[in-house]
Design a protein around this motif. Structure first.
Motif, PDB file in Angstrom:
ATOM      1  N   MET A 262       0.822  -1.200   0.000  1.00  0.00           N
ATOM      2  CA  MET A 262       0.000   0.000   0.000  1.00  0.00           C
ATOM      3  C   MET A 262       0.857   1.252   0.000  1.00  0.00           C
ATOM      4  O   MET A 262       0.596   2.212  -0.717  1.00  0.00           O
ATOM      5  CB  MET A 262      -0.910   0.016   1.217  1.00  0.00           C
ATOM      6  CG  MET A 262      -2.218  -0.689   0.974  1.00  0.00           C
ATOM      7  SD  MET A 262      -3.100  -0.930   2.492  1.00  0.00           S
ATOM      8  CE  MET A 262      -3.224   0.731   3.099  1.00  0.00           C
ATOM      9  N   ASN A 263       1.893   1.191   0.808  1.00  0.00           N
ATOM     10  CA  ASN A 263       2.788   2.344   0.856  1.00  0.00           C
ATOM     11  C   ASN A 263       3.351   2.639  -0.520  1.00  0.00           C
ATOM     12  O   ASN A 263       3.445   3.772  -0.953  1.00  0.00           O
ATOM     13  CB  ASN A 263       3.950   2.075   1.804  1.00  0.00           C
ATOM     14  CG  ASN A 263       3.523   2.243   3.236  1.00  0.00           C
ATOM     15  OD1 ASN A 263       2.450   2.792   3.498  1.00  0.00           O
ATOM     16  ND2 ASN A 263       4.333   1.773   4.143  1.00  0.00           N
ATOM     17  N   LEU A 264       3.746   1.556  -1.159  1.00  0.00           N
ATOM     18  CA  LEU A 264       4.350   1.690  -2.475  1.00  0.00           C
ATOM     19  C   LEU A 264       3.380   2.334  -3.454  1.00  0.00           C
ATOM     20  O   LEU A 264       3.723   3.243  -4.199  1.00  0.00           O
ATOM     21  CB  LEU A 264       4.715   0.294  -2.957  1.00  0.00           C
ATOM     22  CG  LEU A 264       5.915   0.192  -3.850  1.00  0.00           C
ATOM     23  CD1 LEU A 264       7.123   0.755  -3.147  1.00  0.00           C
ATOM     24  CD2 LEU A 264       6.157  -1.258  -4.191  1.00  0.00           C
ATOM     25  N   GLN A 266       0.784   4.060  -2.652  1.00  0.00           N
ATOM     26  CA  GLN A 266       0.474   5.415  -2.242  1.00  0.00           C
ATOM     27  C   GLN A 266       1.555   6.362  -2.760  1.00  0.00           C
ATOM     28  O   GLN A 266       1.283   7.451  -3.237  1.00  0.00           O
ATOM     29  CB  GLN A 266       0.420   5.473  -0.728  1.00  0.00           C
ATOM     30  CG  GLN A 266      -0.387   6.636  -0.254  1.00  0.00           C
ATOM     31  CD  GLN A 266      -0.756   6.483   1.208  1.00  0.00           C
ATOM     32  OE1 GLN A 266      -0.344   5.533   1.874  1.00  0.00           O
ATOM     33  NE2 GLN A 266      -1.513   7.396   1.705  1.00  0.00           N
TER      34      GLN A 266
END
Lengths: 287, 1218
Positions: A262-264, A266
């Motif tokens: 998800m971070n990626l 985002q």
């Protein structure tokens, strides 16, 4: 804010320049006398000052309502002395107070000549002129002539002369300064000692067996500041988070991975947004 | 960080050997990460995704949203009835069916986070992995894509062009055969209305010219491979002359070139009437010299008719087919101009010398077709290589390297990429980014100027073709084309190639350095010639260069190059200057800004200049005032003496050696500013003695002219003043000695542990540093007191004593727990310290001192130092507030802020900038220039804090990208102007990473904070290692209004300087000085000041020196010494009062350095009539009658106020409104 809490008094005189004043908050209409104010008799142009009786709910003994004239739009160079002088024809003036905005109290006075705490009022200001008699105020409210601030008997110090005086007065008399410091510090030490004694006393058990926790004494508590409170809370949070184990269940492992993905994503979205912003300002045209 | 290392390794591998296929890379990426099968099934290898510029893992960990979601999930999983089982099932199902169980179960209201959680699609994985493997980073890739989009040509335009081209081709190939003419008979040209576009010297030439229709017409250059740079379309078209046009010995004596020119005339004349091209006055056909300014190769430029007219230019090159000549005749060592013809000599000289440049000129036409075909074949289906070429072309164009005398043109760049493709150093699977990177790496490592290291595209040279070493013998830079006869880099010189290499090295450096925004730096920021170099030699008189060519060049080179006079001059100049200046110059550049183009009815013009040479200084050697030669007993000494002539002398050096040496400046009393321009002395000597140029009327040496505004005009100190660094050093030396005395003071309750200067002079940024003499202070206007001089009120007060600024010093005391806990008490304790220090210094060290409540003034060696005791906790104490319930809290206040600035931030800033100046000695004077300029434009420090100026200048030195760091203040100043005029402060934070003290994480945090909290932060945001949250120095000012005004002023000033540098205008007069003279037009009121009352009157730009320059004696302490009047400036007092009272209605502008006027601008909002409200009463008067009365600004009264407040200072006030 003007007209001190908007009391419903209307002042005005037929032979003065009548001014309609609309208070935006309470929608009252007032008539306020406007008076011309010149620096000296030779001056061609003038400021317009607005006067009114000082009338507020919150009373201060230094500003009695029946003797105090409230003046708006006083030019920056005006001094107390010159204002006293300017109103002399209405009667003797007891005192003059300057404020940057209307204020029911009186301005704070610096106790020490070397260590001022309160800055003097600069720029345009409001003034409260306290006459010695009630007639003075009545006369003033009916005043319709031009006032003069500076005259040969009461000149206002301005410009280079004033700055030179300021420079010279900044050089202190060291002995006086030292003695003032000594006095202040002696008082301060006494105050601190008294505080400590007080705290210690409070730290002892009282008749009912209660102890007040203070900074000092046998049972010293920690300092009561916001930052220490925050620190305490953060510590507790940390303790709590230590108790959790994060890689016991497989869903935790999976979720950690998910989070990474998800971070990626985002980040990718953020980058896209950044580009969009840059695109709007035509950042990609090299020439 | 593991993934980063892996990435670095991989990219290096890719650069070394071509990768066979993409699959290999993917496998590589997978296996090295070594994750479980589960993850593969999941479709993501998380480690793999980690891109190099994604910040540390915890980058997003604190971002609230994702964290919360995660927390929710965990809770759900724990308490939900289907808990563990469900989640295990989920794991298996996810990869197969795209439906996302977790997201469907999640709260629907937050859709965006649900989007983030769905399993990746194959396409997405592929793209992310591609980014990881093939690109620098995600944002880099996106940016490249956007830029390629911007630079591409519209499809519509391409289509209409190809239509136009077909008709052009038809028209040309169906031309009829012409009549036979002698070459010398050019009467027929007159009927055509075209003049021959080359200089015909010598005119007599035998031979016959007859026009035949072209053999072929084809599109060449970047258009043919689809690499044109938009937005305007430029197309090269080659028109091949058929072999019938030529006779046997046309290769000789420029007969080919003359026929070629005549042919071009025919073509142009035909097109003029064919109705295919515009014939309007400004769009009509004309000639240009796009090919490295070679005057022998004119090109006709035409504009198509129709819709293409606005955005298209077509360059018509005439070439010849290969079979027209034997290629062997044009080998580098062959001769193609007979000297008896050229010099019109009687005797026939057997040994005709080689004419490599002439040969290359001719052969470049012959090989055009073959190279074109080869290029097309190789680039045919590698889209990425083409994109790479576009990137490289943008890079070259931003650096102005693709045009001019020694251009690394786009053709050369394309051929280089073709070479790398051919030799399999670039594969068709590489991304455009990798192509560019490989090219840079290759250029960085491969030196084509070294014998044997030149390149060749020709695998099997034909028999009789010259070898590589033959090329090296005749050309400085070698890159042989596919035929084996033509050197693609024939026109380049060594210096220009070195510049390309340096730029490539920098490019790789930027890509590897994560703290640089490499995309911006490489592709977006222009690198103009005049900002890149420290010193610029501007030859504005072409005639003297021509004379130099005639006198100083050898016959051989005249034969080869004399028609290309710029080239010949450049070669001559380079030869002598490079030899003479040697190590002093790190990089050379050459630039001829004039674009030669002329109408077809005119004869070709002679280049009128200017010719510019640029020097990038090597700071290690450039400042030395002496050049040491070889020891006297070595044979090299002879050569050294021969070169330098009488200038060379034998010298004995400190290490005992006796060597030849040249001395440029006298050893003693040389200021640093003089040292910076030693090169100028040397250059002038070399040009005058070696090349016979009279430098005073042909050369402008642009390096330090602007520094004139930093010199002193009214006093002469007892040392070389230069641009003021020596004076600053004097202050610092005195401070050092004072600091020793302070530390050694006995009987202080607490020892002094640290002494730090915090004035601008301590960071070399004071425009006029204080001087160490108090003699010249006006005694007439002062009265002595106990320790100080007082201003004499009884005397004539109109004359202010000369300005002396105190040097601020912060004293740190050793730690103690006995400080009181109350701010007011701390203030008294500090004052008591001040008294103690003052007494102690007076008693122990015999210095003149005076204690003040907040500081101590001390005279040390003629300087006034203002010592302030700092107590670390005081700002915190000032902020403390006890709430009624006994809770302690902090409230920010102005006193605390200014105290913090004074005692904490200023010393830190000073130490950073002082350190920077030690590394980059140009920083100080450059900052002074910038401050002087800004102030001269009447911007006050209250509008634009001086510390902000210093920090912006520091930014130019700390992050000079895309330039190397400047070594000359003037160059730095121009970049400063550029920065001010072009930066969008709203989008760009200035992050000053001194000595790389900010970690990558911190930098990205700052950036993140900047973008998320933009509105709350100051308009100009500057972060330093010591303070990166609030931007303390720019918090109060500058406002957006001032920034915008400064940007306009900077752009205008830069335009003036640029014109002065490049256009060669009026070198003798001080054109540049106008940027220090403000325009007074924009002010509503101008307050003229009594200059006598201005203590800095001598500092103003055009201060009239009436012949009286006071010599300052060396400082000596006298017994009657008093502290002079320091820091007393009536003008500043006046401005402060004005600002305090009238800032709501007007802005006040003034030049602190001796400005004699104050400019006033009414604020537009203040001028509007206002409704009768309390908030509007101040400073206004009534207007209108009873019912519609309104308040207007009482301007007349305010102007009267300005007179009143400035009594004794204001001369008169000019009002524009009257």
């Amino acid at each position: 804010m003007f007209l001190e809490n908007c009391s419903e008094f209307v002042y005005g005189c037929a032979d003065l320049v009548p001014v309609l004043f609309r208070d935006c908050v309470h929608d009252y209409i007032f008539i306020v006398p406007a008076i011309e104010l010149k620096f000296r008799p030779e001056s061609v142009v003038c400021h317009t000052i607005f006067v009114k009786q000082h009338l507020v709910r919150e009373r201060h003994p230094e500003k009695p309502c029946d003797r105090t004239l409230f003046i708006f739009n006083i030019p920056p160079y005006c001094t107390e002395e010159s204002l006293k002088h300017a109103w002399r024809d209405c009667g003797p003036v007891a005192s003059v107070f300057f404020h940057s905005t209307p204020n029911a109290g009186i301005p704070k006075v610096n106790e020490s000549q070397f260590f001022p705490i309160h800055a003097e009022v600069k720029g345009f200001k409001v003034a409260y002129v306290v006459f010695e008699t009630e007639e003075g105020l009545e006369k003033a409210l009916k005043w319709n002539q031009t006032l003069f601030l500076s005259s040969s008997e009461e000149p206002i110090l301005c410009g280079v002369k004033k700055w030179m005086e300021e420079y010279n007065s900044k050089i202190p008399n060291v002995e006086m300064m030292q003695s003032e410091i000594d006095k202040f510090m002696a008082d301060y030490d006494k105050k601190v000692a008294a505080q400590i004694a007080n705290d210690k006393e409070a730290g002892e058990e009282d008749a009912d067996g209660w102890i007040t926790v203070t900074k000092r004494g046998r049972h010293a508590g920690f300092a009561r500041t916001e930052s220490s409170n925050k620190r305490k809370l953060a510590q507790e949070d940390k303790k709590r988070s230590k108790k959790q184990l994060l890689n016991i269940y497989s869903f935790q492992v999976r979720e950690a991975k998910m989070k990474k993905l998800m971070n990626l994503r985002q980040k990718f979205e953020e980058d896209k947004k950044k580009i969009q912003v840059l695109k709007q300002v035509r950042k990609f045209r090299p020439f | 960080m593991a993934p980063k290392v892996k990435k670095g390794k991989m990219s290096r591998k890719q650069n070394q050997k071509p990768i066979a296929n993409k699959h290999e890379i993917n496998d590589d990426g997978f296996s090295s990460a070594g994750e479980s099968d589960e993850d593969r099934q999941f479709g993501v290898n998380l480690g793999d995704f980690h891109e190099s510029n994604v910040e540390e893992d915890d980058y997003n960990d604190d971002s609230g949203e994702s964290d919360d979601d995660n927390g929710d999930d965990i809770e759900e999983a724990l308490e939900g009835e289907d808990g563990g089982d469900q989640s295990r099932k989920r794991k298996h199902s996810e990869a197969e069916n795209g439906s996302d169980v977790s997201s469907s179960k999640k709260n629907k209201k937050n859709k965006s986070s649900a989007d983030l959680k769905k399993p990746p699609t194959a396409q997405e994985v592929a793209r992310l992995r591609e980014t990881e493997n093939l690109f620098h980073s995600n944002i880099f890739r996106l940016q490249i894509e956007e830029m390629l989009k911007e630079t591409s040509i519209k499809q519509k335009r391409l289509a209409s062009f190809s239509e136009w081209f077909t008709s052009l081709k038809d028209s040309l190939t169906t031309m009829t055969k012409g009549e036979k003419h002698e070459i010398m008979d050019q009467k027929w040209l007159k009927d055509l209305g075209v003049k021959i576009p080359i200089a015909q010297t010598p005119y007599p030439l035998k031979g016959v010219f007859q026009f035949f229709p072209p053999k072929s017409v084809f599109v060449t250059g970047s258009y043919s491979i689809g690499c044109s740079l938009g937005p305007n379309l430029k197309v090269d078209i080659a028109i091949e002359m058929p072999p019938e046009c030529f006779q046997g010995s046309d290769n000789l004596n420029q007969r080919y070139l003359r026929k070629r020119a005549l042919y071009l005339c025919q073509i142009v004349a035909h097109l003029k009437t064919a109705g295919l091209i515009s014939t309007e006055e400004d769009l009509g056909p004309h000639f240009e010299l796009p090919r490295a300014f070679n005057p022998l190769l004119p090109v006709a430029v035409v504009v198509p008719v129709g819709s293409l007219k606005k955005h298209t230019q077509v360059f018509l090159h005439v070439t010849a087919s290969e079979e027209a000549f034997k290629m062997t005749k044009f080998g580098p060592s062959k001769n193609s101009i007979r000297s008896n013809w050229y010099f019109n000599e009687e005797k026939t000289d057997e040994n005709n010398s080689a004419t490599p440049l002439q040969n290359a000129t001719i052969v470049s036409d012959l090989v055009a077709k073959r190279n074109e075909d080869f290029k097309l074949k190789l680039l045919q289906d590698s889209k990425n290589a083409k994109d790479g070429i576009i990137l490289l072309k943008v890079w070259l164009k931003q650096r102005e390297l693709d045009q001019g005398l020694s251009a690394f043109g786009s053709h050369l760049m394309t051929m280089l990429v073709v070479y790398l493709l051919h030799s399999r150093k670039i594969s068709s699977h590489m991304s455009s980014y990798q192509v560019a990177r490989t090219v840079w790496n290759f250029l960085k490592e491969c030196d084509w100027t070294v014998h044997g290291r030149g390149l060749s595209l020709c695998d099997k040279p034909p028999i009789g073709a010259p070898g590589l070493s033959e090329f090296h013998d005749h050309y400085p830079v070698v890159f042989v084309d596919v035929t084996g006869y033509y050197n693609l880099a024939a026109h380049m010189d060594v210096a220009s190639f070195k510049r390309i290499q340096n730029e490539s090295t920098l490019a790789i450096h930027y890509l590897d350095n994560t703290s640089v925004n490499s995309f911006q730096v490489l592709f977006m920021k222009p690198v103009p010639f005049y900002q890149h170099f420290d010193h610029i030699l501007c030859f504005y008189d072409m005639k003297s260069l021509q004379q130099m060519n005639d006198k100083k060049s050898s016959k051989d080179s005249k034969l080869d190059k004399s028609q290309h006079s710029l080239r010949l001059s450049a070669d001559l100049l380079f030869e002598v200057l490079q030899r003479g200046l040697g190590k002093r110059v790190a990089e050379w550049g050459i630039h001829a800004p004039e674009k030669l183009s002329w109408k077809i009815k005119k004869s070709p013009p002679v280049p009128s200049g200017p010719l510019l040479l640029g020097m990038k200084l090597d700071t290690e050697h450039a400042y030395s005032i002496l050049d040491k030669g070889p020891p006297a007993d070595l044979p090299e000494a002879h050569e050294f003496r021969k070169f330098w002539g009488e200038k060379s002398e034998l010298r004995r050096f400190q290490d005992g050696s006796i060597s030849e040496a040249v001395v440029w400046l006298p050893g003693k009393d040389v200021s640093l500013s003089e040292r910076r321009v030693v090169n100028k002395v040397i250059t002038e000597y070399l040009l005058e003695n070696k090349l016979g140029l009279n430098t005073s009327n042909c050369l402008a040496y642009l390096a330090d002219q602007l520094e004139e505004v930093l010199t002193l005009s009214h006093v002469k100190p007892p040392f070389a003043y230069g641009s003021g660094e020596e004076a600053a050093l004097g202050v610092l030396a005195a401070l050092d000695r004072l600091s020793v005395e302070l530390r050694g003071l006995p009987d202080l309750p607490l020892d002094i542990s640290g002494v730090q200067g915090s004035s601008a002079v301590c960071r070399f940024a004071d425009v006029f540093p204080p001087l160490s003499s108090l003699e010249y202070v006006g005694q007439k206007v002062t009265n002595p007191d106990q320790h100080c001089l007082l201003l004499g009120s009884g005397l004539k007060y109109s004359e202010a004593p000369v300005w002396i600024s105190p040097v601020e010093v912060v004293l740190q005391l050793s730690l103690s727990g006995k400080w009181p806990d109350d701010a007011q008490a701390v203030r008294r304790v500090r004052a008591a310290f001040n008294i103690k220090i003052a007494n102690s210094l007076r008693k122990e060290c015999g210095l003149t001192t005076q204690a003040f409540p907040n500081y101590v003034d001390v005279i040390k060696e003629g300087y006034v130092f203002r010592l302030r005791v700092a107590y670390q906790r005081e700002p915190a104490l000032l902020r403390q507030l006890v709430l009624p319930d006994g809770m302690m809290t902090t409230v920010d206040c102005k006193e605390a802020q200014s105290l913090e600035k004074e005692t904490i931030h200023a010393p830190k800033l000073t130490s950073y900038l002082h350190g920077l100046h030690q590394q980059q000695p140009a920083f100080g004077p450059a900052t002074c220039l910038a401050k002087r300029w800004l102030s001269a434009q009447m911007i006050r420090w209250a509008h634009f804090p001086e510390e902000a100026v210093e920090l912006l200048m520091a930014y130019i030195f700390v992050s000079p990208e895309p330039f190397p760091a400047p070594a000359q203040p003037q160059a730095a100043f121009m970049r400063f102007l550029h920065l001010l005029s072009t930066t969008n402060w709203h989008l760009e934070p200035i992050i000053l990473n001194f000595n790389n003290k900010l970690s990558k994480t911190t930098v990205s945090e700052i950036e993140k904070k900047f973008s998320s909290e933009r509105v709350q932060l100051p308009t100009l945001f500057i972060a330093t290692p010591s303070e990166h949250e609030y931007s303390v120095w720019t918090k109060a000012a500058p406002s957006l209004l001032i920034l915008a005004r400064v940007a306009i002023l900077a752009a205008e000033s830069l335009k003036v300087l640029q014109g002065w540098y490049l256009a060669g205008m009026l070198f003798e007069s001080n054109v540049w000085k106008q940027i220090f003279r403000p325009s007074l037009d924009s002010y509503d009121l101008i307050i003229h000041l009594n200059s006598c009352a201005n203590p800095r009157r001598f500092q103003c730009i055009d201060s009239k020196v009436d012949g009286f320059v006071q010599n300052l004696p060396v400082y000596q302490k006298t017994t009657k010494e008093k502290i002079p009047v320091v820091g007393f400036d009536p003008v500043q007092c006046y401005l402060q009062e004005l600002e305090a009272a009238y800032s709501e209605y007007a802005l006040f502008f003034h030049d602190i350095y001796g400005g004699s006027v104050i400019g006033v601008v009414w604020k537009p909002s203040a001028l509007e009539p206002k409704e009768f409200k309390v908030a509007h009463l101040f400073g206004r008067k009534l207007q209108g009658k009873n019912s519609n009365q309104s308040l207007v600004l009482n301007q007349e009264a305010l102007i009267e106020d300005f007179y009143i407040l400035g009594q004794g200072l204001v001369k008169f006030i000019d009002s524009k409104n009257k």
